[in-house]
Design a protein around this motif. Sequence first.
Motif, PDB file in Angstrom:
ATOM      1  N   ALA A   1      59.532  40.797  41.176  1.00  0.00           N
ATOM      2  CA  ALA A   1      61.154  40.419  41.694  1.00  0.00           C
ATOM      3  C   ALA A   1      61.730  41.859  41.641  1.00  0.00           C
ATOM      4  O   ALA A   1      61.401  42.397  40.554  1.00  0.00           O
ATOM      5  N   PHE A   2      62.452  42.277  42.502  1.00  0.00           N
ATOM      6  CA  PHE A   2      63.228  43.423  42.445  1.00  0.00           C
ATOM      7  C   PHE A   2      64.822  42.963  42.445  1.00  0.00           C
ATOM      8  O   PHE A   2      65.363  42.223  43.361  1.00  0.00           O
ATOM      9  N   VAL A   3      65.537  43.421  41.524  1.00  0.00           N
ATOM     10  CA  VAL A   3      66.665  42.964  41.140  1.00  0.00           C
ATOM     11  C   VAL A   3      67.901  43.700  41.423  1.00  0.00           C
ATOM     12  O   VAL A   3      67.712  45.024  40.812  1.00  0.00           O
ATOM     13  N   ILE A   4      68.878  43.555  42.312  1.00  0.00           N
ATOM     14  CA  ILE A   4      69.732  44.369  42.748  1.00  0.00           C
ATOM     15  C   ILE A   4      70.958  44.584  41.584  1.00  0.00           C
ATOM     16  O   ILE A   4      71.513  43.377  41.626  1.00  0.00           O
ATOM     17  N   ASN A   5      71.335  45.398  41.062  1.00  0.00           N
ATOM     18  CA  ASN A   5      72.294  45.556  39.872  1.00  0.00           C
ATOM     19  C   ASN A   5      73.253  46.662  39.999  1.00  0.00           C
ATOM     20  O   ASN A   5      72.583  47.948  40.100  1.00  0.00           O
ATOM     21  N   LEU A   6      74.324  46.689  39.996  1.00  0.00           N
ATOM     22  CA  LEU A   6      75.335  47.772  39.759  1.00  0.00           C
ATOM     23  C   LEU A   6      75.212  48.407  38.496  1.00  0.00           C
ATOM     24  O   LEU A   6      75.291  47.556  37.560  1.00  0.00           O
ATOM     25  N   ASP A   7      75.440  49.687  38.132  1.00  0.00           N
ATOM     26  CA  ASP A   7      75.210  50.269  36.885  1.00  0.00           C
ATOM     27  C   ASP A   7      76.501  49.861  36.106  1.00  0.00           C
ATOM     28  O   ASP A   7      76.074  49.652  34.869  1.00  0.00           O
TER      29      ASP A   7
ATOM     30  N   SER B   1      66.604  35.938  31.908  1.00  0.00           N
ATOM     31  CA  SER B   1      66.201  34.729  32.326  1.00  0.00           C
ATOM     32  C   SER B   1      64.885  34.918  33.061  1.00  0.00           C
ATOM     33  O   SER B   1      63.908  34.250  32.856  1.00  0.00           O
ATOM     34  N   LEU B   2      64.706  36.141  33.766  1.00  0.00           N
ATOM     35  CA  LEU B   2      63.382  36.462  34.287  1.00  0.00           C
ATOM     36  C   LEU B   2      62.176  36.408  33.322  1.00  0.00           C
ATOM     37  O   LEU B   2      61.030  36.208  33.466  1.00  0.00           O
ATOM     38  N   THR B   3      62.706  37.175  31.954  1.00  0.00           N
ATOM     39  CA  THR B   3      61.804  37.287  30.965  1.00  0.00           C
ATOM     40  C   THR B   3      61.205  35.886  30.394  1.00  0.00           C
ATOM     41  O   THR B   3      60.097  35.620  30.233  1.00  0.00           O
TER      42      THR B   3
ATOM     43  N   ARG C   1      75.731  41.359  33.424  1.00  0.00           N
ATOM     44  CA  ARG C   1      74.813  40.486  34.587  1.00  0.00           C
ATOM     45  C   ARG C   1      73.322  40.943  34.545  1.00  0.00           C
ATOM     46  O   ARG C   1      72.573  40.250  34.649  1.00  0.00           O
ATOM     47  N   TRP C   2      73.027  42.237  34.339  1.00  0.00           N
ATOM     48  CA  TRP C   2      71.662  42.742  33.970  1.00  0.00           C
ATOM     49  C   TRP C   2      71.164  42.116  32.717  1.00  0.00           C
ATOM     50  O   TRP C   2      70.005  41.631  32.906  1.00  0.00           O
ATOM     51  N   GLN C   3      71.910  42.068  31.712  1.00  0.00           N
ATOM     52  CA  GLN C   3      71.283  41.544  30.544  1.00  0.00           C
ATOM     53  C   GLN C   3      70.879  39.893  30.627  1.00  0.00           C
ATOM     54  O   GLN C   3      69.756  39.571  30.378  1.00  0.00           O
ATOM     55  N   ASP C   4      71.942  39.174  31.565  1.00  0.00           N
ATOM     56  CA  ASP C   4      71.594  37.812  31.777  1.00  0.00           C
ATOM     57  C   ASP C   4      70.346  37.449  32.549  1.00  0.00           C
ATOM     58  O   ASP C   4      69.593  36.599  32.219  1.00  0.00           O
TER      59      ASP C   4
END
Length: 265
Positions: free
Chosen positions: A9-15, A27-29, A20-23
């Motif tokens: 999976a490639f996750v689009i995330n603003l710096d 979840s993916l882990t 959001r990135w932590q959540d």
Amino acid sequence: MGTDATIPAFVINLDRDIARWQDISSSLTRLGVPYERISAIDAKNRMTLIRRVIRREFHFAPANRPMKAGEIGCYLSHIAALKRIVRRGLPMAIVLEDDAAFEERFPLFYRRDLPRFLAKSDIVKFEGIHYAHTSKSGISLIKGEAAQLVIPLKPALGSAAYAVTRKGAIGLIRALSVTDRPLDHKLVYYDRHGIDFAETQPFLVSQAAYESSIELRNLDTPPLQPAERIRRGVASVGRGAKRIAYVARLLVKRRLLGTKSPSAA
């Protein structure tokens, strides 16, 4: 039966969207999905540079309005994710936005259904937002263990979660070459891009209740003039006819190949 294939999976995330990135990374882990972050293009802060590089008006003609900075950044970020998939030579991959929230049956879908579904369609969308003009049913292509794969005549909008084959990624990059409408409108309207497209029923991902990174679209638009209302009605009929023709061609192709015809879901 499914193949238990591992699809990255490639996750689009603003710096700036650290929470959001932590959540989503947690979840993916937990789900056992290998993932990689795509640093999203923050168009709110880089619009001048974007306009210098891409010399065009970002105008969403059907809505008669300019595209929002957030819509433009989202659009370009999805292109970046798709290009990474192609450069890596991956046979299939998932593209996620960082507000994706996974349903209980997602692990079963991911391991058992998704590899089979991608053998049937080059784009498999498993998140969506329904409106009055979208449909919650379609032509069933294959039944999985957690969901079925359908071709909707009126696809749901949203682009928080979908998977592509390498062929689908290449086709989408080509289809997205002109930034003239929000990304999800380009993704789901298969009558325009001509790439094999299908949705899951039910959806296995929803959008979490974060504040939107894309400015709210103006819902207080003035009423349509009669001529514009007629034009949109004719265009809608034309799109419907193209989608019906697409499904008809699929039915003929499957019959010629000796496979079982799809059924209405």
